[in-house]
Design a protein around this motif. Sequence first.
Motif, PDB file in Angstrom:
ATOM      1  N   LEU A  57       0.822  -1.205   0.000  1.00  0.00           N
ATOM      2  CA  LEU A  57       0.000   0.000   0.000  1.00  0.00           C
ATOM      3  C   LEU A  57       0.858   1.258   0.000  1.00  0.00           C
ATOM      4  O   LEU A  57       0.477   2.280  -0.564  1.00  0.00           O
ATOM      5  CB  LEU A  57      -0.946  -0.006   1.208  1.00  0.00           C
ATOM      6  N   GLU A  58       2.032   1.171   0.623  1.00  0.00           N
ATOM      7  CA  GLU A  58       2.950   2.311   0.629  1.00  0.00           C
ATOM      8  C   GLU A  58       3.565   2.532  -0.749  1.00  0.00           C
ATOM      9  O   GLU A  58       3.926   3.655  -1.101  1.00  0.00           O
ATOM     10  CB  GLU A  58       4.060   2.085   1.662  1.00  0.00           C
ATOM     11  N   LYS A  59       3.691   1.450  -1.538  1.00  0.00           N
ATOM     12  CA  LYS A  59       4.302   1.563  -2.858  1.00  0.00           C
ATOM     13  C   LYS A  59       3.320   2.045  -3.919  1.00  0.00           C
ATOM     14  O   LYS A  59       3.725   2.604  -4.941  1.00  0.00           O
ATOM     15  CB  LYS A  59       4.880   0.203  -3.285  1.00  0.00           C
ATOM     16  N   LEU A  60       2.027   1.829  -3.701  1.00  0.00           N
ATOM     17  CA  LEU A  60       1.026   2.259  -4.669  1.00  0.00           C
ATOM     18  C   LEU A  60       0.748   3.752  -4.514  1.00  0.00           C
ATOM     19  O   LEU A  60       0.985   4.345  -3.469  1.00  0.00           O
ATOM     20  CB  LEU A  60      -0.265   1.454  -4.477  1.00  0.00           C
ATOM     21  N   THR A  61       0.253   4.367  -5.581  1.00  0.00           N
ATOM     22  CA  THR A  61       0.063   5.819  -5.602  1.00  0.00           C
ATOM     23  C   THR A  61      -1.331   6.171  -6.096  1.00  0.00           C
ATOM     24  O   THR A  61      -2.175   5.291  -6.326  1.00  0.00           O
ATOM     25  CB  THR A  61       1.098   6.474  -6.537  1.00  0.00           C
ATOM     26  N   VAL A  62      -1.565   7.461  -6.301  1.00  0.00           N
ATOM     27  CA  VAL A  62      -2.856   7.915  -6.814  1.00  0.00           C
ATOM     28  C   VAL A  62      -3.113   7.336  -8.200  1.00  0.00           C
ATOM     29  O   VAL A  62      -4.258   7.266  -8.645  1.00  0.00           O
ATOM     30  CB  VAL A  62      -2.929   9.457  -6.859  1.00  0.00           C
ATOM     31  N   GLU A  63      -2.058   6.935  -8.897  1.00  0.00           N
ATOM     32  CA  GLU A  63      -2.244   6.324 -10.216  1.00  0.00           C
ATOM     33  C   GLU A  63      -3.068   5.056 -10.109  1.00  0.00           C
ATOM     34  O   GLU A  63      -3.833   4.711 -11.023  1.00  0.00           O
ATOM     35  CB  GLU A  63      -0.881   6.024 -10.841  1.00  0.00           C
ATOM     36  N   GLN A  64      -2.916   4.335  -8.994  1.00  0.00           N
ATOM     37  CA  GLN A  64      -3.721   3.140  -8.753  1.00  0.00           C
ATOM     38  C   GLN A  64      -4.934   3.440  -7.873  1.00  0.00           C
ATOM     39  O   GLN A  64      -5.675   2.527  -7.506  1.00  0.00           O
ATOM     40  CB  GLN A  64      -2.881   2.042  -8.080  1.00  0.00           C
ATOM     41  N   GLY A  65      -5.119   4.701  -7.513  1.00  0.00           N
ATOM     42  CA  GLY A  65      -6.280   5.067  -6.700  1.00  0.00           C
ATOM     43  C   GLY A  65      -6.042   4.995  -5.209  1.00  0.00           C
ATOM     44  O   GLY A  65      -6.995   4.920  -4.426  1.00  0.00           O
ATOM     45  N   ILE A  66      -4.777   5.021  -4.787  1.00  0.00           N
ATOM     46  CA  ILE A  66      -4.431   4.964  -3.358  1.00  0.00           C
ATOM     47  C   ILE A  66      -3.886   6.321  -2.918  1.00  0.00           C
ATOM     48  O   ILE A  66      -2.909   6.811  -3.488  1.00  0.00           O
ATOM     49  CB  ILE A  66      -3.356   3.894  -3.080  1.00  0.00           C
ATOM     50  N   PRO A  67      -4.490   6.961  -1.904  1.00  0.00           N
ATOM     51  CA  PRO A  67      -3.924   8.212  -1.384  1.00  0.00           C
ATOM     52  C   PRO A  67      -2.632   7.913  -0.634  1.00  0.00           C
ATOM     53  O   PRO A  67      -2.359   6.748  -0.295  1.00  0.00           O
ATOM     54  CB  PRO A  67      -5.021   8.720  -0.433  1.00  0.00           C
ATOM     55  N   PRO A  68      -1.793   8.924  -0.357  1.00  0.00           N
ATOM     56  CA  PRO A  68      -0.495   8.678   0.292  1.00  0.00           C
ATOM     57  C   PRO A  68      -0.629   7.943   1.623  1.00  0.00           C
ATOM     58  O   PRO A  68      -1.212   8.458   2.576  1.00  0.00           O
ATOM     59  CB  PRO A  68       0.060  10.091   0.505  1.00  0.00           C
ATOM     60  N   ALA A  69      -0.065   6.724   1.684  1.00  0.00           N
ATOM     61  CA  ALA A  69      -0.135   5.935   2.915  1.00  0.00           C
ATOM     62  C   ALA A  69       0.726   6.551   4.019  1.00  0.00           C
ATOM     63  O   ALA A  69       0.569   6.214   5.193  1.00  0.00           O
ATOM     64  CB  ALA A  69       0.310   4.505   2.645  1.00  0.00           C
ATOM     65  N   SER A  70       1.637   7.447   3.647  1.00  0.00           N
ATOM     66  CA  SER A  70       2.485   8.103   4.642  1.00  0.00           C
ATOM     67  C   SER A  70       1.720   9.123   5.474  1.00  0.00           C
ATOM     68  O   SER A  70       2.188   9.542   6.532  1.00  0.00           O
ATOM     69  CB  SER A  70       3.660   8.806   3.947  1.00  0.00           C
ATOM     70  N   ASP A  71       0.550   9.526   5.012  1.00  0.00           N
ATOM     71  CA  ASP A  71      -0.263  10.486   5.754  1.00  0.00           C
ATOM     72  C   ASP A  71      -0.911   9.775   6.939  1.00  0.00           C
ATOM     73  O   ASP A  71      -1.551   8.719   6.789  1.00  0.00           O
ATOM     74  CB  ASP A  71      -1.341  11.072   4.835  1.00  0.00           C
ATOM     75  N   SER A  72      -0.772  10.335   8.138  1.00  0.00           N
ATOM     76  CA  SER A  72      -1.271   9.683   9.355  1.00  0.00           C
ATOM     77  C   SER A  72      -2.784   9.506   9.346  1.00  0.00           C
ATOM     78  O   SER A  72      -3.302   8.483   9.825  1.00  0.00           O
ATOM     79  CB  SER A  72      -0.839  10.478  10.594  1.00  0.00           C
ATOM     80  N   TRP A  73      -3.511  10.480   8.791  1.00  0.00           N
ATOM     81  CA  TRP A  73      -4.970  10.360   8.747  1.00  0.00           C
ATOM     82  C   TRP A  73      -5.386   9.227   7.813  1.00  0.00           C
ATOM     83  O   TRP A  73      -6.265   8.422   8.138  1.00  0.00           O
ATOM     84  CB  TRP A  73      -5.607  11.668   8.277  1.00  0.00           C
ATOM     85  N   VAL A  74      -4.760   9.140   6.663  1.00  0.00           N
ATOM     86  CA  VAL A  74      -5.051   8.063   5.714  1.00  0.00           C
ATOM     87  C   VAL A  74      -4.736   6.711   6.345  1.00  0.00           C
ATOM     88  O   VAL A  74      -5.512   5.755   6.236  1.00  0.00           O
ATOM     89  CB  VAL A  74      -4.239   8.248   4.412  1.00  0.00           C
ATOM     90  N   MET A  75      -3.596   6.619   7.034  1.00  0.00           N
ATOM     91  CA  MET A  75      -3.206   5.365   7.652  1.00  0.00           C
ATOM     92  C   MET A  75      -4.223   4.940   8.717  1.00  0.00           C
ATOM     93  O   MET A  75      -4.665   3.778   8.749  1.00  0.00           O
ATOM     94  CB  MET A  75      -1.813   5.505   8.268  1.00  0.00           C
ATOM     95  N   SER A  76      -4.633   5.880   9.571  1.00  0.00           N
ATOM     96  CA  SER A  76      -5.534   5.547  10.679  1.00  0.00           C
ATOM     97  C   SER A  76      -6.969   5.299  10.221  1.00  0.00           C
ATOM     98  O   SER A  76      -7.611   4.343  10.663  1.00  0.00           O
ATOM     99  CB  SER A  76      -5.528   6.677  11.725  1.00  0.00           C
ATOM    100  N   ASN A  77      -7.460   6.153   9.336  1.00  0.00           N
ATOM    101  CA  ASN A  77      -8.881   6.128   8.995  1.00  0.00           C
ATOM    102  C   ASN A  77      -9.224   5.300   7.760  1.00  0.00           C
ATOM    103  O   ASN A  77     -10.390   4.909   7.603  1.00  0.00           O
ATOM    104  CB  ASN A  77      -9.387   7.558   8.794  1.00  0.00           C
ATOM    105  N   ILE A  78      -8.271   5.047   6.912  1.00  0.00           N
ATOM    106  CA  ILE A  78      -8.551   4.274   5.703  1.00  0.00           C
ATOM    107  C   ILE A  78      -7.881   2.905   5.755  1.00  0.00           C
ATOM    108  O   ILE A  78      -8.549   1.865   5.730  1.00  0.00           O
ATOM    109  CB  ILE A  78      -8.085   5.038   4.436  1.00  0.00           C
ATOM    110  N   ILE A  79      -6.548   2.900   5.858  1.00  0.00           N
ATOM    111  CA  ILE A  79      -5.812   1.644   5.741  1.00  0.00           C
ATOM    112  C   ILE A  79      -5.983   0.749   6.965  1.00  0.00           C
ATOM    113  O   ILE A  79      -6.307  -0.443   6.847  1.00  0.00           O
ATOM    114  CB  ILE A  79      -4.321   1.931   5.474  1.00  0.00           C
TER     115      ILE A  79
END
Length: 258
Positions: A57-79
């Motif tokens: 998930l950290e390697k995938l990007t918006v090109e595959q439809g994944i927001p930045p996994a490095s963002d703490s909010w994305v990590m906590s609330n999505i991933i």
Amino acid sequence: MAAGLKCDPIVILRIDGDDLHEFIKSPSFEPKMVSIFSELELDLEEGSVRDYIMKTLEKLTVEQGIPPASDSWVMSNIIETALQTCGGVEQQPISQETFLVEFRKVAECVAQKLKDQPVIVAHSENTLDGSGIKRFLSNKLELDKILETTLKNVPGNRHEKTPKEYLRVALDAVAPSAGLPPLGTVDQMDKVIGDVFKVLAADDEKVVREDEFKEMLAEILGSIMLQLEGNPISVSTDSVVHEPLASASTLLQPSNSS
């Protein structure tokens, strides 16, 4: 700021799970996952399925439809919530087949979470092709002025330290004027710079005069320019926009990575 936006135009993307669903169903999904799995096998000798999924998930990007996994909010609330929804992946023994099955499940959960909570991402792209360096070197007045200012601002006593320390510090200082990213931010760019320093023996522990120092720095920039002209480097950055955007649901369309 205006010059920076001209070079790196920012596009606002609304990541809502649609692109991720398309990627999961696309013919490129499995080959991409197999490639990532092979890379991770070298780094995660005893990693669990969960470890592999997180790294992927950290390697995938918006090109595959994944927001930045490095963002703490994305990590906590999505991933993290998607992993909890799927459940049990950490107990699975690792294999390529298991990874493909379990990652697809988690990706589907992530897509659903994004549908429920779309993420706004500021996306920018730039190609480092040496044109910025070429403009910089062609303006002798600007070049001399910036090199002189850079030398004055280099910390310490340059007559008692090595060109290696000063040249790298000075190169980082002139980077914005030459259209280059800061050292340490783009791995491919750092490799190009490292190769140039090696070829020009710029890391030698030798004290040089101020005029020689300026000449060496200009030569380093010229060599980097030639490398980038032959092999341009594409750089993209993604940053989650946490401030609410007015009428985001109506003004922003789902991202189209293609």
